[in-house]
Design an enzyme around this catalytic site. Structure first.
Site, mmCIF file in Angstrom:
data_model
loop_
_atom_site.group_PDB
_atom_site.id
_atom_site.type_symbol
_atom_site.label_atom_id
_atom_site.label_comp_id
_atom_site.label_asym_id
_atom_site.label_seq_id
_atom_site.Cartn_x
_atom_site.Cartn_y
_atom_site.Cartn_z
ATOM 1 C CB CYS A 171 -0.946 -0.006 1.194
ATOM 2 S SG CYS A 171 -2.112 -1.391 1.132
ATOM 3 C CG HIS A 311 -2.189 4.686 5.350
ATOM 4 N ND1 HIS A 311 -1.934 4.416 4.022
ATOM 5 C CD2 HIS A 311 -2.658 3.524 5.885
ATOM 6 C CE1 HIS A 311 -2.222 3.151 3.765
ATOM 7 N NE2 HIS A 311 -2.668 2.594 4.872
ATOM 8 C CD GLU A 322 -1.886 8.027 9.191
ATOM 9 O OE1 GLU A 322 -1.566 8.760 8.243
ATOM 10 O OE2 GLU A 322 -2.885 7.263 9.159
ATOM 11 C CE LYS A 343 -5.572 4.678 2.272
ATOM 12 N NZ LYS A 343 -4.640 5.802 2.532
ATOM 13 C CG HIS A 348 -6.680 1.237 1.372
ATOM 14 N ND1 HIS A 348 -5.694 1.526 0.449
ATOM 15 C CD2 HIS A 348 -6.024 0.742 2.465
ATOM 16 C CE1 HIS A 348 -4.518 1.222 0.953
ATOM 17 N NE2 HIS A 348 -4.694 0.747 2.176
ATOM 18 C CG PHE A 407 -1.034 -5.719 4.769
ATOM 19 C CD1 PHE A 407 -1.322 -4.943 5.881
ATOM 20 C CD2 PHE A 407 -2.059 -6.483 4.227
ATOM 21 C CE1 PHE A 407 -2.587 -4.931 6.449
ATOM 22 C CE2 PHE A 407 -3.323 -6.483 4.779
ATOM 23 C CZ PHE A 407 -3.596 -5.699 5.894
#
Length: 423
Positions: A171, A311, A322, A343, A348, A407
């Site tokens: 990502c 994010h 975050e 998002k 996403h 990830f």
């Protein structure tokens, strides 16, 4: 970056849920509207999470030929259409690009998954046949297997004969591909790069994978409000799709031809937490290190940041990780700077989202507007920064920090600054 060439964004192309093209995208994310809905491209009834942010995209209506539409996976179509829009927006034509001095860097997390899965279902009779019959496969099946086809399509479209690269870091692919493209310009390998990312992951196999780890939202009865970053009622992210591609140019070259400059890419850094495939340390130490590295690369103090593009995936683990990282990296200034997650409106899109968020950041600088975080009604008490809830905010925006977390432990950060800023 002392002594290095400066890199600026002179063209932006976007395919996103809620609208195709740069202006439709900006209108959506500044209005606070959401583009999340029940999945329509296949029957999602068997899945835990049945919502996504889909792009209403017709390849023929957006400039591709029937042959291109037949040959190219949806993600490749997105990338090609974005590249064409970015090039036109920059004021350049293909004939203006010196082939050997033009590069391509495209990011993607899952490549041509949609077509690869579709074709496997055909050749295996939907999995009934262990020994598949290749006679039923399309002649372009190999293109769907290798992610390099994404960079190839963009390179062919613009006649680029310089370095062509696919970056796949989960990502963070979208940030990392633009970062790689900037390095090519900085080091003098090329003068122009078409850089960005594309993903079209809304397919049964992707939905099943995220269902298995319960990462996506179960709010199927209320798709519009299913993506809830930083909200205490959030229960996972909403899958999306899309792409963004930029024309990156050496600053003096852009200035000499009188190009409009959206923003300068002033700093970039990436880290890996070497910790867990999907887990994150709650202190956000590695993401904070990436932010500090990007600020140092840009030679900018934390207090100069006017907006943080988060994010903001909408999982408790990410949002708290975050928040901690931003506090560590920006110190007390973290409480004074607006933060938001787009998002919440466009979902996403995995590897593509980092580039789509860079587009939002460049436009925020150009238009002095911070997009909101939609659906933020019940703030998580552990997420106590200014997340710009519900409504866009007009204010001077000269320096933007955008971050990504993926990830595998990937953590990336990029700093964009207003054109003409003293360096």
């Amino acid at each position: 970056m002392a002594g290095q060439r400066r890199v600026v964004i002179t063209g932006i192309g976007v395919v996103a849920p809620g609208g195709i093209g740069r202006e439709a995208f900006w209108d959506l994310i500044t209005s606070g509207r959401t583009a999340t809905r029940t999945i329509s491209t296949f029957d999602p009834g068997q899945f835990r999470s049945r919502v996504a942010a889909e792009a209403d995209f017709d390849p023929l209506a957006h400039g591709l030929t029937p042959r291109q539409a037949r040959r190219m996976d949806r993600a490749a179509q997105f990338a090609a259409v974005c590249a064409a829009e970015a090039l036109a927006d920059s004021g350049l034509a293909v004939a203006d690009l010196p082939p050997e001095r033009t590069g391509v860097a495209i990011g993607s997390a899952v490549g041509c998954t949609t077509s690869l899965e579709r074709e496997y279902a055909v050749v295996s009779d939907s999995g009934a046949q262990w020994l598949v019959d290749p006679a039923y496969a399309v002649p372009h099946l190999y293109d769907y297997l290798v992610p390099s086809s994404l960079a190839r399509e963009v390179s062919w479209a613009v006649g680029a004969e310089g370095p062509a690269t696919v970056v796949s870091t989960g990502c963070t692919s979208g940030i990392d591909a633009v970062g790689h493209g900037c390095e090519l310009v900085r080091e003098g390998s090329v003068d122009v790069v078409l850089a960005g990312a594309s993903d079209a992951p809304i397919s049964p196999i992707t939905v099943a994978c995220f269902d298995a780890i319960r990462a996506t939202t179960p709010y199927n009865d209320d798709p519009e409000h299913a993506s809830r970053p930083f909200d205490n009622t959030r229960r996972g992210f909403v899958l999306g799709e899309g792409a963004a591609v930029f024309v990156l140019e050496e600053y003096e070259r852009a200035r000499a031809r009188g190009a409009r400059v959206y923003a300068e890419v002033s700093g970039f850094a990436s880290r890996c937490n070497a910790f867990h495939m999907t887990g994150l340390r709650p202190d956000g130490r590695e993401l904070a290190a990436a932010v500090t590295g990007a600020l140092d690369d840009a030679r900018i103090a934390p207090t100069a940041v006017d907006y943080v593009n988060a994010h903001g995936s909408g999982t408790k683990q990410n949002d708290r990780h975050e928040t901690a990282a931003v506090k560590t990296a920006l110190g007390q200034h973290a409480y004074a700077v607006p933060v938001s997650s787009i998002k919440s409106m466009i979902g996403h899109s995995l590897g593509a989202i980092g580039s789509i968020e860079i587009a939002a950041c460049a436009l925020a600088i150009q238009r002095d507007t911070v997009p909101p975080t939609a659906n933020l009604h019940v703030p998580d008490p552990e997420c106590d920064l200014d997340y710009t809830p519900l409504t866009a905010r007009e204010l001077p925006v000269d320096t933007v920090l955008t971050v990504g977390s993926g990830f595998g432990g990937f953590q990336s950060a990029m700093v964009l600054t207003a054109a003409g800023s003293a360096r």
